[in-house]
Design an enzyme around this catalytic site. Structure first.
Site, mmCIF file in Angstrom:
data_model
loop_
_atom_site.group_PDB
_atom_site.id
_atom_site.type_symbol
_atom_site.label_atom_id
_atom_site.label_comp_id
_atom_site.label_asym_id
_atom_site.label_seq_id
_atom_site.Cartn_x
_atom_site.Cartn_y
_atom_site.Cartn_z
ATOM 1 N N GLU A 90 0.202 3.991 -0.317
ATOM 2 C CA GLU A 90 0.209 3.021 0.753
ATOM 3 C C GLU A 90 1.318 2.038 0.442
ATOM 4 O OE1 GLU A 90 0.120 0.349 3.540
ATOM 5 O OE2 GLU A 90 0.006 -0.291 1.463
ATOM 6 N N CYS B 215 -4.439 -4.000 4.646
ATOM 7 C CA CYS B 215 -4.375 -2.572 4.350
ATOM 8 C C CYS B 215 -5.238 -1.752 5.281
ATOM 9 C CB CYS B 215 -4.817 -2.307 2.917
ATOM 10 S SG CYS B 215 -4.724 -0.550 2.530
ATOM 11 N N CYS C 97 -7.507 1.332 2.542
ATOM 12 C CA CYS C 97 -8.807 0.795 2.100
ATOM 13 C C CYS C 97 -9.231 -0.201 3.179
ATOM 14 C CB CYS C 97 -8.682 0.140 0.736
ATOM 15 S SG CYS C 97 -7.284 -0.981 0.556
ATOM 16 N N HIS D 217 -10.726 -5.752 2.456
ATOM 17 C CA HIS D 217 -10.331 -7.152 2.576
ATOM 18 C C HIS D 217 -11.228 -7.887 3.555
ATOM 19 C CE1 HIS D 217 -6.863 -7.031 -0.034
ATOM 20 N NE2 HIS D 217 -6.600 -5.833 0.463
ATOM 21 N N ARG E 202 -9.349 0.738 -5.215
ATOM 22 C CA ARG E 202 -8.301 0.600 -6.216
ATOM 23 C C ARG E 202 -8.609 -0.440 -7.279
ATOM 24 N NH1 ARG E 202 -7.088 2.266 -1.627
ATOM 25 N NH2 ARG E 202 -5.674 4.022 -1.317
ATOM 26 N N SER F 209 -3.959 -3.758 -6.548
ATOM 27 C CA SER F 209 -2.624 -3.256 -6.866
ATOM 28 C C SER F 209 -1.690 -4.356 -7.340
ATOM 29 C CB SER F 209 -2.029 -2.493 -5.672
ATOM 30 O OG SER F 209 -2.803 -1.339 -5.414
ATOM 31 N N CYS G 294 -1.444 0.704 -3.719
ATOM 32 C CA CYS G 294 -1.636 0.177 -2.372
ATOM 33 C C CYS G 294 -0.768 -1.061 -2.297
ATOM 34 C CB CYS G 294 -3.099 -0.161 -2.160
ATOM 35 S SG CYS G 294 -3.478 -0.441 -0.439
ATOM 36 N N CYS H 225 -1.225 -4.134 0.045
ATOM 37 C CA CYS H 225 -2.248 -5.007 -0.531
ATOM 38 C C CYS H 225 -1.650 -5.902 -1.605
ATOM 39 C CB CYS H 225 -3.353 -4.181 -1.183
ATOM 40 S SG CYS H 225 -4.528 -3.477 -0.025
#
Lengths: 313, 584
Positions: free
Chosen positions: B17, B65, B68, B72, B497, B520, B564, B567
């Site tokens: 991502e 994102c 995922c 968030h 993640r 990330s 990601c 993110c």
């Protein structure tokens, strides 16, 4: 290499009959409100030998639009990738990285010059020389200009690419703009939504693959077939709106009985999208059916429209 | 050390991502001596959040994102609930647990097949496989009903037609034939078949999110609970344009619960019969990858799955591989979590050397990199839009490996049994987990733990509903006039993640400050003020590249973290206002 191998042959190899394929085309044609003869034209075009090249560029985005593409139930992404089109560049899905990826993109752009379809998700930051988003050391702006030059048409997938979306919400820290502000000399199809409905993305792609022209668009460049009516127009809760029965909280009697969400801030009446009609994820539900008002995510500027729970006045 | 050095650049790193660039220096043997991880895209979402309604924040942050896609949103509503002292009803907790676990299962399976597998699986080699022997292989590792010679022959025919068309699409220019690929053709064919099957599987199991959240990607949430009320009976509503006979009032009725149950069944079946067996079967061919790619050896979890039930991810920190000591973690403590910008394109008011706790976080874009188009970043100075978070000054790895180690260290029974049995099968010691393949294996193992926990939560939800408890939303404190003038709080969760937390400050009903520290960011961040590498950078060191033009080894280790990057890159100025300085 067997260049005469058609889609029908390819489908037949794994058990899809010609009849089933024609039925798929008819379903797609009816979904997009096309005349019945279109189904046959569609079948013929999709069955052509060479798969049309698609180059997909991701700029300031969250990959939600790509994820949405993979959720399509009427035209599965595996069939799309293997049978209908040639996805020659796509950061999330392609095997090659780095230089090898860039070479694949350049080769596809050269080989299919003037014929490839350019798909863009994400906005383009133009402030300060484009330093806020690069890949392969190239600014998004330069890459978009380069890729658009020999494209047959451009599809802006998602509200960020179509209208600027979240990065362009106030105060727009990176100077994010939509595709339309940069590409002005190519047919452009805007497919907004955060993300767009999966079958709307694949439907627009299929339409292009068949007719090689954009579908009928509204003044914001959106396909009328999907964005012609509001969510409210087709909402199953609309009778309650007319009866004045509104849920006042997410868990009151009205909420449990499926009353209208207008007073909880639903933006369905001003949002042109097909959520209430086509629904999401194999027609399982859509936001209003799962108790939350429509955010208005396919409309320009919806992030700055004054709050998701404030009733429209 | 005087050997000629070479700079290897991978940009874009694909099958992730977001926008990630890796620059690595190699010695004469092609061994990586230094690596640099750079995030090359920024949007400034937290700047955009300033002054908005905190109840809206979940929708903005969720768009950090779309992979995922839930996480968030969850961290955001939890942060606002923590700030305002809102306790959500048990049903809402159970539904969130189900949505979070479903996100893990969906995300991990897609990561394995669609983002990571092609680092280990040679698609072209699959053409040489014998479908009969492929079926034998598949049946030796699982009882998945599709493992028949006919099925694999079909898949191979499909692949062959694709390759012979001369249009390789997403498979064009892969590193096929690279000496690093070691699977027999039959294992390659099995994995390619499951790559395709997983694409179809994933779009069905996300129906769980659609029932509770109305759609996926980006399902809806609400501060105080979940938006979807439980409907036991629909009210007749006349014959308006939306009338469709006996439709339910909301998606969360008996049929909706059945859809959820079926999604859970399908998830567990796919994990048990396809994902986990494939992951272990592939790992068995790459045992040398259990000895490299470790990273920093420190691990961090914030914990998740509150409420009753046997599956709760503990919070805590593990330092220097020492599983005997789990250190407590406090998100509010000034000296624990801090973000550094020593090598990132930001400025801090009191200098770039300091670290700041998220409540004091600040952001000033200060791009000092080369003007695009460029060949190389100036890695001696600043080189990323990702900040460098540290826990008590240390770089920490977050994610599946951290969680599995925490569960193991805390003595979680089913986790220990699963880890021990899997390692035994591979003939490897526990230390093998500190590696590229260990990370990939840990992801598969925790997926099973989470999938297995889901029926319990659904049963509890169903039992509550049957007992007459329909509450899914806490109404108190919904109205901003009931809020204190000032409030602040941290919301946390375990995202696929890794550890994720949001910090929100509310003043006069509006967001006065918002900060996210994202998995990330922990893993992909650049060096800090003391020159300590982030986990990606540390993990790449020592890798020997068989062919610098085709750096497959870099992709293996980077993908094992499941980057990601949208993110990872985020900015905030708690003082409000935007200050951007560009020095390029």
């Amino acid at each position: 290499m067997d260049r005469q191998d058609t889609l029908i042959d390819r489908l037949a190899r794994h058990g899809v009959t010609r009849r089933a394929f024609l039925k798929y085309c008819a379903t797609l044609a009816s979904l997009m409100a096309l005349p019945p003869a279109a189904a046959r034209a569609m079948a013929e075009a999709l069955a052509k030998a060479e798969r049309p090249s698609v180059i997909w560029l991701s700029f300031q985005e969250c990959t939600g639009c790509t994820e949405s593409l993979t959720r399509s139930h009427t035209h599965g992404v595996e069939a799309l990738i293997l049978e209908s089109l040639s996805l020659d560049y796509h950061h999330t899905l392609q095997a090659a990285s780095g230089e090898a990826a860039e070479r694949a993109r350049e080769a596809a752009m050269k080989r299919h010059a003037g014929r490839y379809l350019l798909v863009v998700d994400g906005s383009i930051p133009v402030k300060d020389g484009g330093v806020y988003s690069t890949f392969a050391g190239i600014s998004n702006l330069d890459l978009l200009l380069e890729a658009a030059r020999d494209a047959a048409a451009v599809v802006a997938v998602g509200t960020c690419a179509a209208f600027g979306g979240l990065p362009a919400a106030k105060p727009n820290p990176t100077g994010a703009v939509p595709v339309a502000e940069i590409v002005r000399d190519k047919p452009l199809i805007n497919v907004p939504g955060c993300p767009p409905i999966p079958e709307v993305i694949t439907g627009v792609l299929a339409h292009w693959l068949v007719f090689r022209t954009p579908p009928a668009l509204d003044r914001l460049g959106r396909p009328r077939a999907f964005y012609g009516d509001t969510v409210h127009d087709h909402c199953y809760r609309l009778p309650f709106y007319f009866q004045g029965k509104y849920a006042k909280s997410f868990d009151d009697e009205g909420a449990r009985k499926g009353w209208c969400l207008y007073e909880l801030g639903c933006k369905g009446p001003v949002t042109r999208n097909a959520c209430a009609r086509m629904k999401w994820n194999g027609a399982t539900s859509f936001p209003v059916e799962s108790g939350h008002g429509c955010l208005g995510c396919s409309e320009p500027g919806f992030w700055d429209a004054g709050g998701f729970y404030r009733p429209m006045s | 050390m005087s050997a000629p050095r070479q700079r290897v650049v991978v940009d874009p790193v694909t099958r992730i991502e977001g926008h990630l660039r890796i620059e690595a220096e190699t010695d004469a043997e092609g061994r990586i001596t230094r690596a640099y991880s750079a995030g090359t895209m920024v949007r400034g979402i937290e700047l955009i959040l300033q002054g908005r309604d905190p109840r809206d924040a979940w929708a903005y942050t969720q768009r950090i994102c779309g992979v995922c896609t839930l996480v968030h949103g969850i961290a955001s509503v939890r942060a606002v609930e923590a700030a305002l002292g809102i306790a959500i009803p048990p049903n809402a907790q159970l539904i969130r647990n189900l949505m979070i676990a479903a996100q893990h299962v969906h995300d991990h399976v897609m990561h394995f097949y669609h983002l990571h597998a092609l680092d280990w699986v040679d698609v072209v080699s699959a053409l040489k496989a014998d479908p009969g022997r492929t079926a034998e292989l598949a049946r030796s590792v699982s009882k998945w009903p599709k493992s028949t010679p006919g099925h694999f022959a079909d898949m191979q025919r499909r692949l062959k037609g694709f390759v012979e068309s001369g249009q390789l699409g997403i498979f064009a220019n892969g590193y096929w034939g690279h000496p690093g690929y070691r699977l027999p053709p039959e294992a390659n064919l099995m994995a390619v078949a499951h790559y395709i099957e997983a694409l179809a599987w994933q779009r069905d199991v996300v129906k769980l999110h659609a029932v509770f959240g109305g759609k996926n990607p980006h399902p809806n949430l609400v501060v105080g609970g979940v938006p979807c009320a439980v409907s036991l009976e629909a009210e007749p509503r006349g014959r308006g344009p939306g009338f469709r006979g006996g439709r339910p009032a909301t998606a969360l009725d008996a049929d909706g619960l059945q859809t959820v149950r079926e999604a859970i069944r399908s998830m567990r079946e796919f994990v048990d019969e396809v994902y986990l067996p494939d992951a272990l079967a592939i790992a068995a061919h790459y045992k040398d990858w259990f000895r490299q790619g470790e990273g920093v050896g420190n691990f961090l979890c914030f914990g998740d799955f509150p409420g009753a039930g046997g599956m709760r991810i503990p919070a805590g920190a593990i330092l220097d591989r020492d599983l005997a000591t789990v250190h407590p973690v406090d998100l509010e403590a000034e000296g624990e979590i801090q973000e550094f910008v020593a090598h990132a394109w930001y400025a801090y008011r009191d200098g770039k050397e300091r670290g700041l706790h998220p409540y004091r976080g600040e952001t000033e874009f200060a791009y000092t990199g080369p003007r695009p188009p460029y060949e190389h970043l100036d890695v001696e100075r600043d080189y990323s839009w990702i900040k460098s978070p540290r826990w008590k000054g240390r770089p920490m790895e977050v994610g599946p490996l951290a969680r599995v180690l925490l569960l193991y260290a805390r003595g979680h029974e089913s986790a220990r049994a699963l880890v021990d049995a899997s390692l035994r099968r591979l003939g490897l010691p526990l230390e093998a987990l500190y590696s590229t393949m260990g990370r990939t294996a840990a992801r598969a193992l925790e997926t099973k733990l989470f999938a297995d926990a889901m029926p319990g939560w659904l049963d509890a939800l169903t039992a509550n509903i049957e007992a007459g408890d329909l509450r899914t939303f806490e109404e108190r404190r919904w109205d901003p006039t009931t809020w204190p003038k000032r409030a602040r709080g941290a919301g946390f969760m375990e995202a696929p993640r890794g550890a994720l937390a949001h910090w929100v400050a509310i003043e006069d009903g509006r967001i006065a400050g918002y900060q996210t520290v994202v998995p990330s960011t922990w893993n992909a961040g650049p060096r800090d003020a003391a020159g300590r590498e982030g986990p990606y950078e540390a993990a790449l060191k020592g890798h020997r590249l068989a062919d610098a033009k085709r750096p497959l080894e870099i992709l293996r280790t980077i993908h094992s973290f499941d980057p990601c990057i949208a993110c990872a890159v985020h900015v905030l100025d708690t003082e409000g206002g935007e200050r951007v300085r560009v020095q390029a």
